[in-house]
Design a protein around this motif. Structure first.
Motif, PDB file in Angstrom:
ATOM      1  N   ARG A 238       0.784  -1.281   0.087  1.00  0.00           N
ATOM      2  CA  ARG A 238       0.086   0.055   0.108  1.00  0.00           C
ATOM      3  C   ARG A 238       0.739   1.372   0.133  1.00  0.00           C
ATOM      4  O   ARG A 238       0.347   2.356  -0.841  1.00  0.00           O
ATOM      5  CB  ARG A 238      -0.954  -0.077   1.210  1.00  0.00           C
ATOM      6  N   GLU A 239       2.030   1.105   0.689  1.00  0.00           N
ATOM      7  CA  GLU A 239       2.640   2.478   0.806  1.00  0.00           C
ATOM      8  C   GLU A 239       3.429   2.750  -0.565  1.00  0.00           C
ATOM      9  O   GLU A 239       3.541   3.840  -0.966  1.00  0.00           O
ATOM     10  CB  GLU A 239       3.746   2.293   2.089  1.00  0.00           C
ATOM     11  N   LEU A 240       4.039   1.807  -1.055  1.00  0.00           N
ATOM     12  CA  LEU A 240       4.685   1.869  -2.480  1.00  0.00           C
ATOM     13  C   LEU A 240       3.655   2.212  -3.616  1.00  0.00           C
ATOM     14  O   LEU A 240       3.948   2.996  -4.485  1.00  0.00           O
ATOM     15  CB  LEU A 240       5.590   0.675  -2.723  1.00  0.00           C
ATOM     16  N   ARG A 241       2.407   1.818  -3.470  1.00  0.00           N
ATOM     17  CA  ARG A 241       1.474   2.106  -4.173  1.00  0.00           C
ATOM     18  C   ARG A 241       0.736   3.386  -4.260  1.00  0.00           C
ATOM     19  O   ARG A 241       0.751   4.223  -5.397  1.00  0.00           O
ATOM     20  CB  ARG A 241       0.309   0.923  -4.142  1.00  0.00           C
ATOM     21  N   ASP A 242       0.911   4.057  -3.155  1.00  0.00           N
ATOM     22  CA  ASP A 242       0.167   5.577  -2.894  1.00  0.00           C
ATOM     23  C   ASP A 242       1.411   6.548  -3.002  1.00  0.00           C
ATOM     24  O   ASP A 242       0.754   7.379  -3.057  1.00  0.00           O
ATOM     25  CB  ASP A 242      -0.552   5.339  -1.254  1.00  0.00           C
ATOM     26  N   GLY A 243       2.618   5.911  -2.626  1.00  0.00           N
ATOM     27  CA  GLY A 243       3.858   6.978  -2.773  1.00  0.00           C
ATOM     28  C   GLY A 243       3.761   7.616  -1.501  1.00  0.00           C
ATOM     29  O   GLY A 243       4.460   8.865  -1.551  1.00  0.00           O
TER      30      GLY A 243
END
Length: 384
Positions: free
Chosen positions: A289-294
């Motif tokens: 989620r963190e890598l996806r959301d930036g």
């Protein structure tokens, strides 16, 4: 003049009550939805006293309950097949009860195929009338083909015609599925226009046509990332009611999705769930989620996003592979080292750019996070 597209003597209808080739049901690696959840569908049908559209196995309310889960008055627990906004499922089910086709649109890994299969299983009791869309899908896959031995020997005839899944669904009042519609060449896509607008499939070689009977519906799926590949014409898009399947809104929802699906896959593969597995599932979901959301979950640190989608489906794959490692090469407990390699493969799709993104994320986020020291070391080891 109309022509039946039902099975001929040379083309027996498959009996979905037993697997093909006499394989015992418990040996099937991935049963169809109507077989895997037959007891839930039967329980719903037994207690479903609401109006049902023509040829539907369940009422729209029961179909939505089958997908979203619940407990029936007799105590039967219906497991959730889709974790997401209830309204999304209700709109999808209602669309199938009208004369409109349904287009499930979303990013990769948002359960479009999963939802379409379960919708077809609940509505028609058969999810196998499927056209898999690819760049090489021919028009015959959507319309009909020919048995060329019969065609050469006797000319065009009903015996020589090979109905497509869509033609069979039209003739039998069933639900047809078209997967990855935007992967199909545009001229082949457009063969659906007459089927969806006129509910008719002409067979000019025989001077006949197949007319859809009540109960016929069509579910297509399409990928947001495939825009520009073979975009739908405006004429075809108007024939669909589009329902967008979103990514999970929260970490908890995504952890629930991954946990449920990994549990189902693990049981089919004889992989026991480790007692501490939920901790690693939560870490994988958080990373994705963190890598996806930036941005990190606390909103304090911006991070670069890799080229991959990092969807729940990929998280399920990473955790399932880690569970297999823990079972066959460990002590059966899912640990950071078991998921690290799968994470690296999911994140680093572009060996040059994505590896830089992953290393920066490890050093600036994972390394500083309390309780993640073992996870950091495991990821650093496989990355190096």
């Amino acid at each position: 003049m109309s022509v039946s597209a039902g099975p001929t003597s040379a083309e027996p209808r498959h009996d979905h009550s037993a697997p093909a080739n006499g394989t015992p049901g418990q040996e099937v690696l991935r049963p169809h939805a109507e077989a895997a959840f037959a007891h839930e569908l039967a329980a719903l049908a037994a207690q479903d006293d609401r109006p049902r559209p023509a040829r539907w196995k369940l009422s729209p309310w029961a179909v939505a309950t089958y997908l979203l889960g619940g407990t029936l008055p007799d105590g039967t627990v219906i497991t959730p097949k889709y974790v997401g906004p209830r309204r999304v499922v209700e709109v999808a089910v209602t669309t199938l009860a009208t004369d409109r086709a349904l287009l499930l649109l979303g990013l990769p890994g948002t359960a479009k195929t999963w939802v379409s299969e379960h919708l077809a299983a609940a509505v028609s009791g058969d999810s196998t009338l499927l056209v898999q869309g690819t760049a090489g899908t021919p028009e015959e896959a959507i319309r009909y083909g020919w048995n060329y031995a019969q065609l050469l020997a006797h000319g065009p005839s009903r015996a020589a015609l090979v109905p497509s899944p869509v033609m069979r669904a039209m003739a039998e009042g069933m639900t047809a599925r078209v997967e990855e519609l935007t992967r199909i060449p545009a001229d082949v896509q457009d063969s659906l226009i007459t089927i969806l607008s006129e509910k008719t499939l002409p067979v000019p070689e025989l001077g006949q046509e197949v007319q859809a009977v009540r109960g016929f519906s069509l579910i297509a799926t399409a990928n947001d990332r495939d825009r520009g590949v073979n975009e739908l014409s405006s004429a075809l898009r108007r024939r669909f009611n589009t329902v967008v399947l979103p990514l999970p809104e929260s970490v908890e929802a995504e952890v629930d999705i991954v946990t449920r699906r990994v549990g189902q896959l693990g049981r089919s593969l004889d992989l026991p769930a480790g007692p501490d597995g939920i901790d690693e599932i939560r870490r994988v979901v958080t990373v994705f989620r963190e890598l996806r959301d930036g941005i990190t979950s606390d909103g304090r640190t911006k991070v670069k996003s890799p080229s991959g989608t990092l969807s729940p489906a990929e998280a399920i794959s990473v955790v399932t592979n880690g569970l297999a490692l823990a079972t066959h090469f460990g002590d059966g407990v899912l640990r950071p080292a078991d998921v690290a390699a799968g994470l690296l493969g999911a994140v680093v799709r572009d060996p040059a750019a994505d590896r830089v993104v992953w290393r920066e994320y490890l050093e600036t986020v994972v390394r500083e996070r309390d309780g993640w020291a073992d996870f950091y070391r495991a990821c650093r080891e496989v990355t190096a």
